[in-house]
Write a protein that holds these residues in place. Structure first.
Motif, PDB file in Angstrom:
ATOM      1  N   LEU A  34       0.789  -1.231  -0.074  1.00 48.24           N
ATOM      2  CA  LEU A  34      -0.072  -0.130   0.246  1.00 48.24           C
ATOM      3  C   LEU A  34       0.804   1.244  -0.102  1.00 48.24           C
ATOM      4  O   LEU A  34       1.925   1.335   0.414  1.00 48.24           O
ATOM      5  CB  LEU A  34      -0.890   0.068   1.248  1.00 48.24           C
ATOM      6  N   PRO A  35       0.397   2.201  -0.702  1.00 51.92           N
ATOM      7  CA  PRO A  35       1.161   3.545  -0.448  1.00 51.92           C
ATOM      8  C   PRO A  35       1.223   3.964   0.872  1.00 51.92           C
ATOM      9  O   PRO A  35       0.110   3.959   1.470  1.00 51.92           O
ATOM     10  CB  PRO A  35       0.345   4.264  -1.308  1.00 51.92           C
ATOM     11  N   LEU A  36       2.324   4.634   1.175  1.00 54.43           N
ATOM     12  CA  LEU A  36       2.342   5.195   2.639  1.00 54.43           C
ATOM     13  C   LEU A  36       1.325   6.406   2.948  1.00 54.43           C
ATOM     14  O   LEU A  36       0.761   6.500   4.054  1.00 54.43           O
ATOM     15  CB  LEU A  36       3.798   5.863   2.885  1.00 54.43           C
ATOM     16  N   THR A  37       0.927   6.966   1.823  1.00 57.81           N
ATOM     17  CA  THR A  37      -0.061   7.943   1.740  1.00 57.81           C
ATOM     18  C   THR A  37      -1.446   7.655   2.018  1.00 57.81           C
ATOM     19  O   THR A  37      -2.283   8.305   2.605  1.00 57.81           O
ATOM     20  CB  THR A  37       0.142   8.970   0.499  1.00 57.81           C
ATOM     21  N   SER A  38      -1.637   6.389   1.872  1.00 55.35           N
ATOM     22  CA  SER A  38      -3.001   5.774   1.887  1.00 55.35           C
ATOM     23  C   SER A  38      -3.072   5.204   3.362  1.00 55.35           C
ATOM     24  O   SER A  38      -4.353   4.672   3.732  1.00 55.35           O
ATOM     25  CB  SER A  38      -3.239   4.860   0.813  1.00 55.35           C
ATOM     26  N   ILE A  39      -1.999   5.166   3.986  1.00 51.06           N
ATOM     27  CA  ILE A  39      -2.132   4.662   5.415  1.00 51.06           C
ATOM     28  C   ILE A  39      -2.177   5.516   6.770  1.00 51.06           C
ATOM     29  O   ILE A  39      -1.415   6.598   6.622  1.00 51.06           O
ATOM     30  CB  ILE A  39      -0.953   3.665   5.610  1.00 51.06           C
ATOM     31  N   ILE A  40      -3.354   5.539   7.439  1.00 49.56           N
ATOM     32  CA  ILE A  40      -3.411   6.417   8.621  1.00 49.56           C
ATOM     33  C   ILE A  40      -2.876   5.923   9.834  1.00 49.56           C
ATOM     34  O   ILE A  40      -3.191   4.891  10.108  1.00 49.56           O
ATOM     35  CB  ILE A  40      -4.822   6.769   8.682  1.00 49.56           C
ATOM     36  N   VAL A  41      -2.117   6.712  10.631  1.00 48.73           N
ATOM     37  CA  VAL A  41      -1.616   6.223  11.876  1.00 48.73           C
ATOM     38  C   VAL A  41      -2.880   6.401  12.595  1.00 48.73           C
ATOM     39  O   VAL A  41      -3.647   7.658  12.770  1.00 48.73           O
ATOM     40  CB  VAL A  41      -0.747   7.209  12.432  1.00 48.73           C
ATOM     41  N   ASN A  42      -3.220   5.507  13.844  1.00 46.38           N
ATOM     42  CA  ASN A  42      -4.538   5.112  14.182  1.00 46.38           C
ATOM     43  C   ASN A  42      -4.998   6.237  15.231  1.00 46.38           C
ATOM     44  O   ASN A  42      -4.154   6.347  16.502  1.00 46.38           O
ATOM     45  CB  ASN A  42      -4.849   3.780  14.778  1.00 46.38           C
ATOM     46  N   PRO A  43      -5.744   7.173  15.038  1.00 47.00           N
ATOM     47  CA  PRO A  43      -5.954   8.115  16.308  1.00 47.00           C
ATOM     48  C   PRO A  43      -6.516   7.595  17.405  1.00 47.00           C
ATOM     49  O   PRO A  43      -6.847   7.951  18.376  1.00 47.00           O
ATOM     50  CB  PRO A  43      -7.084   9.182  15.565  1.00 47.00           C
ATOM     51  N   ALA A  44      -7.165   6.226  17.220  1.00 48.60           N
ATOM     52  CA  ALA A  44      -7.829   5.516  18.338  1.00 48.60           C
ATOM     53  C   ALA A  44      -7.052   4.437  18.720  1.00 48.60           C
ATOM     54  O   ALA A  44      -7.689   3.192  19.404  1.00 48.60           O
ATOM     55  CB  ALA A  44      -9.250   5.142  17.888  1.00 48.60           C
ATOM     56  N   ASN A  45      -5.789   4.369  18.424  1.00 46.71           N
ATOM     57  CA  ASN A  45      -4.666   3.554  19.085  1.00 46.71           C
ATOM     58  C   ASN A  45      -5.041   3.344  20.788  1.00 46.71           C
ATOM     59  O   ASN A  45      -4.984   4.197  21.561  1.00 46.71           O
ATOM     60  CB  ASN A  45      -3.411   3.936  18.841  1.00 46.71           C
ATOM     61  N   ASP A  46      -5.074   1.917  21.039  1.00 45.57           N
ATOM     62  CA  ASP A  46      -5.344   1.514  22.358  1.00 45.57           C
ATOM     63  C   ASP A  46      -3.935   2.263  23.342  1.00 45.57           C
ATOM     64  O   ASP A  46      -4.366   2.046  24.447  1.00 45.57           O
ATOM     65  CB  ASP A  46      -5.645   0.144  22.642  1.00 45.57           C
ATOM     66  N   ARG A  47      -3.058   2.537  22.666  1.00 42.97           N
ATOM     67  CA  ARG A  47      -1.716   2.878  23.817  1.00 42.97           C
ATOM     68  C   ARG A  47      -2.014   4.083  24.118  1.00 42.97           C
ATOM     69  O   ARG A  47      -1.632   4.637  25.241  1.00 42.97           O
ATOM     70  CB  ARG A  47      -0.815   3.149  22.632  1.00 42.97           C
ATOM     71  N   HIS A  48      -2.997   5.098  23.683  1.00 45.58           N
ATOM     72  CA  HIS A  48      -3.166   6.407  24.191  1.00 45.58           C
ATOM     73  C   HIS A  48      -4.892   6.537  24.123  1.00 45.58           C
ATOM     74  O   HIS A  48      -5.158   7.965  24.880  1.00 45.58           O
ATOM     75  CB  HIS A  48      -2.567   7.467  23.282  1.00 45.58           C
ATOM     76  N   GLY A  49      -5.614   5.991  23.442  1.00 46.95           N
ATOM     77  CA  GLY A  49      -7.020   6.300  23.596  1.00 46.95           C
ATOM     78  C   GLY A  49      -7.503   7.199  22.323  1.00 46.95           C
ATOM     79  O   GLY A  49      -6.436   7.513  21.616  1.00 46.95           O
ATOM     80  N   GLU A  50      -8.601   7.607  22.196  1.00 50.29           N
ATOM     81  CA  GLU A  50      -8.933   8.304  21.240  1.00 50.29           C
ATOM     82  C   GLU A  50      -8.643   9.496  20.954  1.00 50.29           C
ATOM     83  O   GLU A  50      -8.595  10.456  22.159  1.00 50.29           O
ATOM     84  CB  GLU A  50     -10.554   8.249  21.001  1.00 50.29           C
ATOM     85  N   LEU A  51      -7.895  10.088  20.008  1.00 49.21           N
ATOM     86  CA  LEU A  51      -7.475  11.374  19.680  1.00 49.21           C
ATOM     87  C   LEU A  51      -8.232  11.812  18.468  1.00 49.21           C
ATOM     88  O   LEU A  51      -8.886  11.409  17.895  1.00 49.21           O
ATOM     89  CB  LEU A  51      -5.898  11.366  19.606  1.00 49.21           C
ATOM     90  N   GLU A  52      -8.004  13.397  18.176  1.00 51.66           N
ATOM     91  CA  GLU A  52      -8.653  13.904  17.252  1.00 51.66           C
ATOM     92  C   GLU A  52      -8.343  13.555  15.551  1.00 51.66           C
ATOM     93  O   GLU A  52      -9.078  13.382  14.825  1.00 51.66           O
ATOM     94  CB  GLU A  52      -8.385  15.522  17.225  1.00 51.66           C
ATOM     95  N   ASN A  53      -7.047  13.251  15.518  1.00 51.23           N
ATOM     96  CA  ASN A  53      -6.702  12.983  14.120  1.00 51.23           C
ATOM     97  C   ASN A  53      -5.117  12.168  14.228  1.00 51.23           C
ATOM     98  O   ASN A  53      -4.541  12.114  15.058  1.00 51.23           O
ATOM     99  CB  ASN A  53      -6.692  14.277  13.339  1.00 51.23           C
ATOM    100  N   GLU A  54      -4.789  12.046  12.968  1.00 53.76           N
ATOM    101  CA  GLU A  54      -3.568  11.295  12.848  1.00 53.76           C
ATOM    102  C   GLU A  54      -2.263  12.036  13.461  1.00 53.76           C
ATOM    103  O   GLU A  54      -1.319  11.621  13.882  1.00 53.76           O
ATOM    104  CB  GLU A  54      -3.172  10.974  11.179  1.00 53.76           C
ATOM    105  N   THR A  55      -2.303  13.301  13.041  1.00 53.77           N
ATOM    106  CA  THR A  55      -1.300  14.404  13.661  1.00 53.77           C
ATOM    107  C   THR A  55      -1.087  14.355  15.131  1.00 53.77           C
ATOM    108  O   THR A  55      -0.007  14.082  15.788  1.00 53.77           O
ATOM    109  CB  THR A  55      -1.562  15.840  13.182  1.00 53.77           C
ATOM    110  N   ALA A  56      -2.264  14.298  16.053  1.00 53.68           N
ATOM    111  CA  ALA A  56      -2.284  14.226  17.496  1.00 53.68           C
ATOM    112  C   ALA A  56      -1.909  12.812  17.910  1.00 53.68           C
ATOM    113  O   ALA A  56      -1.247  12.551  18.733  1.00 53.68           O
ATOM    114  CB  ALA A  56      -3.861  14.427  17.757  1.00 53.68           C
ATOM    115  N   ALA A  57      -2.118  11.715  17.160  1.00 49.23           N
ATOM    116  CA  ALA A  57      -1.712  10.353  17.238  1.00 49.23           C
ATOM    117  C   ALA A  57      -0.222  10.163  17.349  1.00 49.23           C
ATOM    118  O   ALA A  57       0.374   9.610  18.202  1.00 49.23           O
ATOM    119  CB  ALA A  57      -2.301   9.279  16.405  1.00 49.23           C
ATOM    120  N   VAL A  58       0.263  10.896  16.216  1.00 48.68           N
ATOM    121  CA  VAL A  58       1.692  10.802  15.923  1.00 48.68           C
ATOM    122  C   VAL A  58       2.532  11.536  17.367  1.00 48.68           C
ATOM    123  O   VAL A  58       3.658  11.216  17.841  1.00 48.68           O
ATOM    124  CB  VAL A  58       2.270  11.551  14.695  1.00 48.68           C
ATOM    125  N   ALA A  59       1.854  12.618  17.421  1.00 45.69           N
ATOM    126  CA  ALA A  59       2.461  13.705  18.634  1.00 45.69           C
ATOM    127  C   ALA A  59       2.470  12.790  20.063  1.00 45.69           C
ATOM    128  O   ALA A  59       3.136  12.721  20.813  1.00 45.69           O
ATOM    129  CB  ALA A  59       1.599  14.995  18.889  1.00 45.69           C
TER     130      ALA A  59
END
Length: 434
Positions: free
Chosen positions: A6-31
């Protein structure tokens, strides 16, 4: 199961990753990944560059025209930042990834192989069996207690009572069970949060099912939910995360389905309830007078949606980490912050008129209290209690809260902090529940 590049551009870092709980978007998840695991993230990025590859394909599921990472968010994040270091959350990390990508052997990848799972239940089964071993950040990090709790709250998986079984048994006793089979895994997922259960009028306390609202109203609400799931009017996609669950509860509330009357403990009702002893729910239990943390350790019925991520982090520190007697200053300052940002959440969510940017905390409290009273969220007596403490020099006052932050010679008393919270707690919970 299928694998595909898959293209990296089509993959989203999960904003609802169980490591941190639900966040607003991919940018917040990366941070957030770097905020909590920066050393591990740096080690992993170095290892990926040294090897020129990743060893395990990320596990993803389709979401519209993109793919969301269910497992492998750290690997995916490192690859994304190696391609675009400007997306790193700090200048220092941007420099780190700029220098690191120069060491990549050959051209940086634009596509990566992924394990694609269409069935989200299967995704959770896979996650349930992974996460063993840290290896200094190169391997997968173990989930801590909060991460495990996030997973259980989101999915309903874990040891203990099966909520779906209890609901089905309760509905069967009164002949309100739907004709079609109830998908129990979906029912458990929807009802995994105590806050959602409370909205439908029941609680799971000490491993037993108990009504906390009018029994007949709660049964009607549960019957509607069971029917929606059994007839596939609501599918896994409609209850996948906290945001979608809350949207469903809002729909039921608009339809007048959610119970509103308090539990009636007459003899008829108690005989048909679960044989387990009836216990008072925290909402109607007298407040405890002593506890180590500022916020008592029970579920206050707040549904923690992504926009409340910082509110939840402060709440967790005040409920589980900061001991008031040992950390009075930190507790005092954070309690003041929590009250103000909770007020702001209510004001924006309810579009409270007449509130301006120049309003003091005291003025916000008064306007919000009056708005809550007009909407029957609090009674006239409690509204006046909030208005009374908005000014003045008494210990339980907004003036005291302001001194916690702005006064350099104000002594902070753990007892007074608890007294203030005891007054404001219901107010704050309502502000966070809209």
């Amino acid at each position: 199961m299928r694998y595909r590049r898959l293209p990296l551009t089509s993959i989203i870092v999960n904003p609802a990753n169980d490591r941190h709980g639900e966040l607003e978007n991919e940018t917040a998840a990366v941070a957030q990944l770097f905020a909590t695991q920066e050393a591990h993230m740096r080690s992993l990025a170095k290892d990926i560059v040294a090897q020129g590859q990743i060893f395990e394909p990320p596990l993803v599921f389709p979401d519209q025209d993109k793919y969301v990472v269910a497992d492998g968010n750290r690997r995916t994040t490192c690859l994304k930042l190696l391609r675009d270091p400007d997306r790193a959350p700090t200048v220092d990390l941007q420099e780190f990834f700029f220098k690191l990508r120069d060491k990549w052997p050959g051209d940086l990848p634009t596509h990566i192989e992924c394990q694609i799972e269409e069935d989200r239940d299967r995704v959770d089964e896979i996650l349930f069996r992974r996460h063993t071993g840290v290896q200094g950040g190169i391997g997968q990090s173990n989930w801590d207690d909060r991460m495990k709790k996030n997973f259980v709250i989101r999915t309903g998986k874990g040891k203990g009572i099966s909520v779906a079984d209890e609901v089905e048994r309760t509905l069967a006793e009164v002949k309100m069970i739907p004709e079609s089979k109830i998908p129990r895994s979906n029912m458990n997922r929807l009802l995994s949060s105590e806050a959602i259960r409370n909205k439908l009028g029941f609680s799971i306390s000490d491993g037993s099912f108990q009504f906390i609202r009018d029994r007949d109203q709660s049964l009607l609400a549960l019957s509607r939910v069971a029917d929606d799931l059994a007839r596939k009017k609501k599918t896994l996609d409609d209850i996948w995360d906290t945001k979608s669950k809350r949207k469903y509860m809002d729909e039921l509330e608009r339809d007048g389905i959610l119970p509103t009357l308090p539990r009636n403990l007459d003899s008829t009702q108690t005989e048909t309830q679960s044989p387990a002893k009836i216990q008072k729910h925290p909402e109607i239990t007298a407040r405890p007078t002593t506890w180590p943390h500022l916020i008592p350790e029970y579920d206050h019925g707040i549904i923690w949606v992504p926009k409340l991520h910082r509110h939840r982090e402060i709440w967790d520190e005040l409920q589980f980490r900061l001991v008031v007697d040992h950390h009075p200053n930190a507790t005092a300052v954070l309690s003041r912050v929590l009250i103000e940002i909770s007020l702001d959440n209510y004001i924006s969510s309810k579009s409270v008129s007449g509130v301006t940017e120049n309003d003091s905390l005291a003025r916000k409290c008064e306007k919000v209290a009056r708005h809550m009273n007009e909407g029957s969220l609090i009674d006239f007596k409690y509204m006046n209690e909030i208005i009374k403490i908005k000014n003045g020099e008494d210990i339980i006052s907004i003036s005291t809260l302001n001194r916690y932050v702005h006064s350099s010679n104000f002594d902070v008393s753990p007892r007074h902090i608890k007294m203030i919270w005891n007054t404001f707690s219901k107010f704050v919970v309502i502000c966070l529940s809209v």
